[in-house]
Design a protein around this motif. Structure first.
Motif, PDB file in Angstrom:
ATOM      1  N   GLU B 407       0.329  -1.049  -0.258  1.00 53.01           N
ATOM      2  CA  GLU B 407      -0.312   0.031   0.344  1.00 53.01           C
ATOM      3  C   GLU B 407       0.610   1.507   0.004  1.00 53.01           C
ATOM      4  OE1 GLU B 407      -1.761  -0.442   4.350  1.00 53.01           O
ATOM      5  OE2 GLU B 407      -2.281   1.388   4.233  1.00 53.01           O
ATOM      6  N   GLY B 408       0.412   2.358  -0.528  1.00 50.96           N
ATOM      7  CA  GLY B 408       0.657   3.654  -0.286  1.00 50.96           C
ATOM      8  C   GLY B 408      -0.141   4.711  -0.645  1.00 50.96           C
ATOM      9  N   PHE B 409       0.848   5.735  -0.635  1.00 56.35           N
ATOM     10  CA  PHE B 409       0.549   7.189  -0.815  1.00 56.35           C
ATOM     11  C   PHE B 409      -0.302   6.683  -3.052  1.00 56.35           C
ATOM     12  CE2 PHE B 409       0.611  10.705  -3.946  1.00 56.35           C
ATOM     13  CZ  PHE B 409      -0.238  11.893  -3.699  1.00 56.35           C
ATOM     14  N   LEU B 410       1.040   6.447  -3.206  1.00 54.29           N
ATOM     15  CA  LEU B 410      -0.015   5.786  -4.717  1.00 54.29           C
ATOM     16  C   LEU B 410      -0.003   4.710  -5.212  1.00 54.29           C
ATOM     17  CD1 LEU B 410      -1.222   6.377  -8.005  1.00 54.29           C
ATOM     18  CD2 LEU B 410       0.837   7.389  -8.502  1.00 54.29           C
ATOM     19  N   VAL B 411       0.470   3.511  -5.509  1.00 55.53           N
ATOM     20  CA  VAL B 411       0.717   2.108  -5.924  1.00 55.53           C
ATOM     21  C   VAL B 411      -0.111   1.773  -6.717  1.00 55.53           C
ATOM     22  CG1 VAL B 411       2.393   1.543  -3.963  1.00 55.53           C
ATOM     23  CG2 VAL B 411      -0.581   0.532  -3.492  1.00 55.53           C
ATOM     24  N   GLU B 412       1.200   1.546  -8.099  1.00 56.17           N
ATOM     25  CA  GLU B 412       0.051   0.659  -9.583  1.00 56.17           C
ATOM     26  C   GLU B 412       0.358  -0.496  -9.809  1.00 56.17           C
ATOM     27  OE1 GLU B 412      -1.734   4.371 -11.014  1.00 56.17           O
ATOM     28  OE2 GLU B 412      -3.007   3.616 -11.959  1.00 56.17           O
ATOM     29  N   GLY B 413      -0.178  -0.166 -11.287  1.00 59.78           N
ATOM     30  CA  GLY B 413       0.007  -0.859 -12.594  1.00 59.78           C
ATOM     31  C   GLY B 413       1.113  -2.015 -12.317  1.00 59.78           C
ATOM     32  N   PRO B 414       0.783  -3.404 -11.860  1.00 54.97           N
ATOM     33  CA  PRO B 414       1.282  -4.832 -10.730  1.00 54.97           C
ATOM     34  C   PRO B 414       1.768  -5.289 -12.126  1.00 54.97           C
ATOM     35  CG  PRO B 414      -1.378  -5.043 -10.403  1.00 54.97           C
ATOM     36  CD  PRO B 414      -1.499  -2.969 -11.063  1.00 54.97           C
ATOM     37  N   THR B 415       2.300  -6.003 -12.526  1.00 54.88           N
ATOM     38  CA  THR B 415       2.719  -7.072 -13.061  1.00 54.88           C
ATOM     39  C   THR B 415       3.700  -8.334 -12.928  1.00 54.88           C
ATOM     40  OG1 THR B 415       4.095  -7.076 -15.156  1.00 54.88           O
ATOM     41  CG2 THR B 415       5.381  -5.456 -13.842  1.00 54.88           C
ATOM     42  N   TRP B 416       3.336  -9.109 -13.359  1.00 50.51           N
ATOM     43  CA  TRP B 416       3.356 -10.623 -13.253  1.00 50.51           C
ATOM     44  C   TRP B 416       5.202 -11.075 -13.338  1.00 50.51           C
ATOM     45  CZ3 TRP B 416       1.728 -12.922  -9.543  1.00 50.51           C
ATOM     46  CH2 TRP B 416       0.045 -12.394  -9.608  1.00 50.51           C
ATOM     47  N   ALA B 417       6.101 -11.286 -13.043  1.00 53.13           N
ATOM     48  CA  ALA B 417       6.878 -12.037 -13.424  1.00 53.13           C
ATOM     49  C   ALA B 417       6.673 -13.456 -13.801  1.00 53.13           C
ATOM     50  CB  ALA B 417       7.943 -12.651 -11.626  1.00 53.13           C
ATOM     51  N   PRO B 418       7.289 -14.018 -14.689  1.00 53.41           N
ATOM     52  CA  PRO B 418       7.339 -15.023 -15.767  1.00 53.41           C
ATOM     53  C   PRO B 418       6.387 -16.409 -15.034  1.00 53.41           C
ATOM     54  CG  PRO B 418       9.287 -15.046 -16.341  1.00 53.41           C
ATOM     55  CD  PRO B 418       8.549 -13.508 -14.888  1.00 53.41           C
ATOM     56  N   ASN B 419       7.237 -15.975 -13.772  1.00 52.36           N
ATOM     57  CA  ASN B 419       6.834 -17.655 -12.773  1.00 52.36           C
ATOM     58  C   ASN B 419       5.727 -17.420 -11.793  1.00 52.36           C
ATOM     59  OD1 ASN B 419       7.483 -15.833 -10.807  1.00 52.36           O
ATOM     60  ND2 ASN B 419       9.153 -17.508  -9.950  1.00 52.36           N
ATOM     61  N   GLY B 420       5.018 -16.340 -12.035  1.00 52.44           N
ATOM     62  CA  GLY B 420       3.918 -15.985 -11.399  1.00 52.44           C
ATOM     63  C   GLY B 420       3.675 -16.032 -10.190  1.00 52.44           C
ATOM     64  N   ARG B 421       4.885 -15.624  -9.258  1.00 49.09           N
ATOM     65  CA  ARG B 421       5.599 -15.466  -7.734  1.00 49.09           C
ATOM     66  C   ARG B 421       5.848 -14.355  -7.107  1.00 49.09           C
ATOM     67  NH1 ARG B 421       7.210 -19.225  -3.265  1.00 49.09           N
ATOM     68  NH2 ARG B 421       7.820 -17.797  -1.661  1.00 49.09           N
ATOM     69  N   VAL B 422       5.964 -13.698  -8.549  1.00 50.93           N
ATOM     70  CA  VAL B 422       6.806 -12.326  -7.467  1.00 50.93           C
ATOM     71  C   VAL B 422       6.166 -11.125  -8.163  1.00 50.93           C
ATOM     72  CG1 VAL B 422       9.197 -10.506  -7.438  1.00 50.93           C
ATOM     73  CG2 VAL B 422       8.988 -13.073  -7.231  1.00 50.93           C
ATOM     74  N   LEU B 423       5.223 -10.092  -7.925  1.00 49.81           N
ATOM     75  CA  LEU B 423       4.767  -8.614  -8.555  1.00 49.81           C
ATOM     76  C   LEU B 423       6.214  -7.269  -8.464  1.00 49.81           C
ATOM     77  CD1 LEU B 423       1.277  -8.990  -7.151  1.00 49.81           C
ATOM     78  CD2 LEU B 423       1.683  -9.046  -9.963  1.00 49.81           C
ATOM     79  N   MET B 424       5.860  -7.136  -9.910  1.00 50.16           N
ATOM     80  CA  MET B 424       6.340  -5.677  -9.550  1.00 50.16           C
ATOM     81  C   MET B 424       5.424  -3.861 -10.021  1.00 50.16           C
ATOM     82  SD  MET B 424       9.534  -4.370 -11.499  1.00 50.16           S
ATOM     83  CE  MET B 424      10.719  -5.589 -11.282  1.00 50.16           C
ATOM     84  N   TYR B 425       5.697  -3.140  -9.555  1.00 46.24           N
ATOM     85  CA  TYR B 425       4.558  -2.713  -9.236  1.00 46.24           C
ATOM     86  C   TYR B 425       5.432  -1.209  -8.835  1.00 46.24           C
ATOM     87  CZ  TYR B 425       5.204  -3.250  -4.788  1.00 46.24           C
ATOM     88  OH  TYR B 425       5.225  -3.628  -3.327  1.00 46.24           O
ATOM     89  N   PHE B 426       4.600   0.040  -9.673  1.00 41.34           N
ATOM     90  CA  PHE B 426       5.293   1.824  -8.943  1.00 41.34           C
ATOM     91  C   PHE B 426       4.543   1.886  -8.080  1.00 41.34           C
ATOM     92  CE2 PHE B 426       3.446   5.105 -11.171  1.00 41.34           C
ATOM     93  CZ  PHE B 426       2.763   4.109 -12.046  1.00 41.34           C
ATOM     94  N   LYS B 427       5.553   2.540  -7.157  1.00 42.81           N
ATOM     95  CA  LYS B 427       5.170   3.523  -5.830  1.00 42.81           C
ATOM     96  C   LYS B 427       5.658   5.022  -6.105  1.00 42.81           C
ATOM     97  CE  LYS B 427       5.587   1.177  -1.891  1.00 42.81           C
ATOM     98  NZ  LYS B 427       6.321   0.406  -0.629  1.00 42.81           N
ATOM     99  N   GLN B 428       4.636   6.161  -6.375  1.00 43.63           N
ATOM    100  CA  GLN B 428       4.832   7.108  -5.826  1.00 43.63           C
ATOM    101  C   GLN B 428       4.438   8.117  -4.773  1.00 43.63           C
ATOM    102  OE1 GLN B 428       3.061   9.575  -8.881  1.00 43.63           O
ATOM    103  NE2 GLN B 428       3.844  11.006  -8.746  1.00 43.63           N
TER     104      GLN B 428
END
Lengths: 362, 471
Positions: B407-428
């Motif tokens: 969570e955060g002031f702005l966290v958005e745009g999740p994308t999956w690692a190809p194995n579905g184990r890890v998520l990446m996103y950006f935080k502002q």
């Protein structure tokens, strides 16, 4: 007059009491035979009870908490990273300024995008060699050779041992018994012969005597052999009986057999849980149960920890990693807390490592 | 070949270990059979044949696996800079996953000089190491790096996996990532994700004169490169699962449209010619289709369309007066998850890939957006907005089991690692009263909700997209 009904009632009560005392225990004796099965069922539900009893209180959420609690360990990892990550972390900054130079050297040709071309072609190099080298050179045989050596350490010590323990233990005794007796017989006869030679008084009677002695000796030998055979067959029958129906059939003689209780199972479960690095967060659809066949020594040390489904181990990557972890847990957790008086019932069993409760994150 | 090796393993097992137990078991079973028949004849009831005692283990320790990674050795087992670098790249990859805990190299006692030497496990067990990676890296006469490695199980004393490879010196990092993937795979049973790239939007300049460029880098932040000049505003880059292409939204002449760039050549093309605005592109699992939003008219509504990339044929999947957007295919390509405000607020819906069978799946409080179907197929990641806070979360594909991971002031745009184990996103970060703040950076987190880590980028960063595993 009044005492008669009293006597009747007393006798009736007494018989009833006797029935309770002697009749019911007889019925009760059957229970132990079925107990293992009943226990089996209970054991399967144990996880929940364990969870309540144990440090971790419930299922998913608590597990998450537990992981939170254990997450602190991960923070420690940052310290360990000190040696490695710092090395690498400093590096990221390095590329930061460098990115410009880095792309530059190769982009010389055209654009930054062309760079990947080379890497990708190299990537192909990287990839193809890996499969091929394996078959190509020693490394290929290596895995196989090592595979052999893998199995050895685990199994080698074990299989031979059980043999020595079980079969030889029974059989050696008969052979040793037989030779002794026959040796005695031979020496007896020799003695007798010596004595007769010394006497030499009455040749005929001596000869007759010898014949009689020999007959007796032969009879003795035969009866000895027969009793021995009977003993052996009795032993094997009781062995198979115990194997089939548990020690219950054999129950009358070895009464001191202690029951394996839930607390015993629970203790072992808790003990092994501490060594099992569970695959939390693993792909739900791939999660599976791994059976490890275990043999223990009297002191609880693990004599053998064998992955049950070796066929699947050879084919299924996920199963292999789960099975390795499970096997590691058993080996690492040796010795197991097995009560000495329950060794006979617990000298071999199966550990079923079931990560389903742990991988459910919802 | 792999199978052949495995089969030999199995044969060994049966040869001299399994055989004994088999015979023993069969003996018991045969005996049991005859005896059971005998008992039945005698009319004696016996308890069912003995069942093997089975103890279930359902609890375990959640801790990273301690692993010792020895520096890869050069010729004659000597230490080399390359060997040290390879070991550090592998260690960095593994530790970043949160599932491994590399052991301090200073504690090592006499690491083997070559992967072909069986290590003395007594030296490694006291360190708590469960795994030991030993390798060699030597330059051949062509200047190529030849690498070999073996991963040992310290506890049971056998080799778990081994391999060899070669690469040009400038592909050493990638080769190291591949080895890290193999180690990860062997220990976790999941496929690795270290030999992957991230494409994202690199941001620079003030909030009013923001320059946004497409950039690409390795998953660990190295080999950073810009893909666009920054003249046009770019958003939402997405990797093709099969080709070296990226689909993204480009504002050329202030006209927003979907473009596709070949990252090898750097050439980009506008995808078709649509009046109005196309946005939120995403490739199908086979790379042959692209799904996106198209706002045809000026009324602000948009619908979801699918394009066959070979024929350029387009098909309308939704038809509502609302904003339907952010579509994402299931890994089998049969379903699509998307967001829509057709019920008033942004919520998440699923439908068949032909547009039928639409189901709303998000019913929690707040608004839900940017759903992405997990490569494992069982869950959907999303952005949630509730009472002024943003969250990254996951839920089952039927909408149950919602879990918020970050969570955060702005966290958005999740994308999956190809194995579905890890998520990446950006935080502002939030803006401050002096007009500062608002820095954006990339983060990733394990789907268990732990191990959140920032990915270091040269400038501010948003809108990440994870590549498939490189081949």
């Amino acid at each position: 007059m009044t005492s008669r009904p009293l006597i009747v009632s007393v006798t009736l009560h007494a018989t009833f009491a006797l029935l309770v005392l002697f009749g019911l225990p007889m019925l009760g004796r059957e229970l132990p035979e079925e107990m293992p099965i009943a226990r089996m069922e209970i054991v399967q539900t144990v996880p929940e009870t364990n969870l309540i009893e144990g440090d971790k209180v419930s299922t998913a959420k608590e597990e998450q908490e537990a992981t939170v609690a254990k997450k602190p360990p991960p923070p420690p990892p940052p310290p360990p990273p000190k040696p490695s990550p710092p090395k690498t972390e400093p590096k990221p900054p390095a590329p930061k300024p460098e990115p410009a130079p880095a792309p530059a050297p190769v982009p010389d040709d055209t654009a930054a995008e062309i760079l990947p071309d080379k890497p990708t072609s190299e990537v192909a190099d990287v990839k193809v060699p890996r499969p091929t080298p394996k078959p190509k050179r020693p490394p290929a045989p290596k895995p196989e050779i090592v595979a052999k050596s893998e199995a050895k350490p685990v199994s080698k010590p074990t299989p031979p041992k059980p043999d020595r323990d079980s079969k030889p233990a029974d059989k050696p005794s008969p052979p040793t018994a037989k030779p002794n007796k026959s040796q005695d017989l031979v020496s007896d006869q020799l003695n007798k012969l010596v004595r007769e030679k010394k006497a030499r008084a009455d040749a005929a009677s001596g000869v007759l005597q010898n014949l009689a002695d020999a007959q007796v000796a032969a009879r003795d030998a035969e009866t000895a052999r027969k009793t021995q055979q009977r003993k052996e067959s009795a032993d094997t029958v009781t062995d198979t009986l115990t194997a089939v129906a548990g020690n219950a059939v054999k129950a009358p003689p070895p009464k001191p057999i202690a029951k394996v209780g839930l607390d015993d199972i629970g203790r072992i479960q808790q003990h092994v849980s501490r060594c099992w690095s569970a695959p939390v967060g693993a792909d739900q659809s791939k999660v599976l149960i791994v059976d490890i066949f275990v043999r223990v020594n009297k002191d609880g040390s693990v004599k053998e920890a064998r992955i049950d489904d070796m066929l699947r181990y050879g084919i299924d990557k996920t199963f292999r990693s789960f099975a390795n972890r499970a096997q590691q847990a058993v080996v690492e957790c040796s010795p197991l807390p097995i009560p000495a008086n329950k060794y006979d019932q617990m000298k071999e069993f199966i550990f079923a490592f079931d990560p389903r409760y742990l991988t459910q994150m919802n | 070949m792999r199978v052949a090796v495995c089969m030999t393993r199995w044969n060994h097992q049966t040869d001299w270990k399994g055989a004994i137990s088999h015979v023993w078991q069969r003996g018991v079973h045969d005996g049991a059979l005859t005896l059971a028949m005998l008992m039945a004849l005698l009319g004696i009831l016996i308890a069912p044949a003995h069942a093997q005692l089975r103890i279930e283990i359902t609890e375990g320790v959640v801790a990273p696996t301690p692993i010792a990674i020895a520096n890869f050795t050069g010729p004659d087992g000597k230490k080399t800079d390359e060997g040290r670098l390879i070991a550090s790249i592998i260690a960095n990859d593994l530790v970043s996953s949160g599932l491994f805990e590399p052991i301090d190299e200073a504690a090592f006692i006499a690491p083997p000089g070559s992967p072909s030497i069986k290590p003395n496990f007594a030296n490694w067990e006291p360190l708590g190491a469960k795994g030991l990676l030993v390798g060699s890296a030597e330059l051949d006469e062509n200047g190529k790096l030849q690498v070999e490695f073996v991963l040992w199980d310290v506890v049971t004393g056998r080799d778990l996996t081994s391999g060899a490879g070669s690469a040009d010196m400038n592909a050493m990092r990638q080769l190291s990532h591949k080895i890290a993937d193999l180690v990860y795979e062997e220990v976790t049973g999941d496929t690795g994700y270290f030999d992957t790239q991230i494409v994202y939007v690199a941001e620079a300049g003030s909030q009013t004169r923001r320059v946004k460029r497409l950039a690409i880098m390795d998953q660990d932040g190295h080999n950073h490169k810009f893909l666009t000049s920054g003249l046009d505003l770019v958003l939402t880059p997405r990797f093709s699962p099969t080709t070296q292409e990226i689909a993204y939204l480009n504002f050329f002449n202030d006209e927003p449209n979907v473009y596709i760039q070949d990252i090898r050549t750097g050439r980009s093309e506008r995808l078709g010619s649509f009046p109005g605005m196309t946005f939120a592109p995403r490739f199908g699992p086979q790379g042959d289709r692209l799904i996106m939003s198209w706002a045809k008219d000026e009324d602000g509504a948009s619908d979801i369309y699918e394009m066959d990339l070979r024929t350029q044929e387009i098909r309308q999947l939704t038809n509502s007066r609302a904003i339907d957007t952010a579509p994402s295919y299931s890994p089998d390509g049969k379903r699509v998850v998307f967001e829509s405000n057709r019920a008033g607020r942004q919520q998440i819906y699923t439908m068949n890939s032909d547009g039928k069978n639409v189901q709303r799946i998000s019913y929690g409080e707040g608004r839900y957006a940017t759903p992405v179907w997990s490569p494992r197929g069982d869950i959907v990641a999303f952005t949630k907005m509730h009472r002024g806070t943003f969250y990254i979360g996951v839920m089952n594909v039927d909408g149950t089991g919602e879990r918020l991971l970050a969570e955060g002031f702005l966290v958005e745009g999740p994308t999956w690692a190809p194995n579905g184990r890890v998520l990446m996103y950006f935080k502002q970060q939030p803006f401050n009263s002096e007009g500062g703040g608002g820095e954006a950076a990339l983060y990733r987190i394990d789907i268990t909700g732990y191990n959140e880590r920032q990915i270091i980028t040269p400038s501010q960063a948003s809108d990440p997209a994870w590549s498939p595993l490189r081949r």
